[in-house]
Design a protein around this motif. Structure first.
Motif: not given
Length: 140
Positions: A1-8
């Protein structure tokens, strides 16, 4: 699994979809299946006696799990809390922000389960512990 959204991207999502609360929280760290958030405590979060109110602590835990889920599945505003449990363990330190350390324990196709420990900034003793389950909307 990987991130699909960043902090920004999460910050922009909060500002567009939840402008009424977006300024109350700061995302400090984000990783796969985890997020660290801050409740920027102000007078509006206090209850009589000068401590942070239970509803404010709940909001921090709930938003932390919500954003951790969105970071993994993308901007699906209709993900909703379906179950929650919150244990208040000690009084928050007066005058300090609250920090939520959230990790997702399960991220399935229709449900996500997260756990959150809430701390007063600078104190390693938990103020509260929360468990939240989110319903993930079907992909269209």
């Amino acid at each position: 699994m990987r991130l699909l959204m960043t902090i920004d991207e999460l910050k922009a999502f909060l500002q567009s979809d939840f402008p009424q609360v977006s300024g109350e929280f700061t995302i400090e760290d984000l990783g796969e299946m985890r997020i660290r958030m801050r409740l920027n405590v102000s007078e509006r979060h206090l209850r009589p006696g000068g401590t942070v109110s239970g509803p404010s602590i709940f909001a921090l835990a709930d938003v932390a799990v919500y954003l951790a889920v969105l970071a993994m599945i993308g901007p699906q505003g209709l993900a909703v809390t379906t179950s929650s449990s919150l244990d208040f363990m000690r009084k928050p330190v007066a005058g300090r922000d609250l920090i939520a350390e959230c990790r997702l324990l399960k991220l399935g196709r229709v449900l996500a389960v997260g756990e959150v420990l809430v701390f007063s900034d600078g104190d390693d003793r938990p103020v509260a512990r929360a468990s939240m389950t989110y319903s993930i909307p079907p992909k269209t």
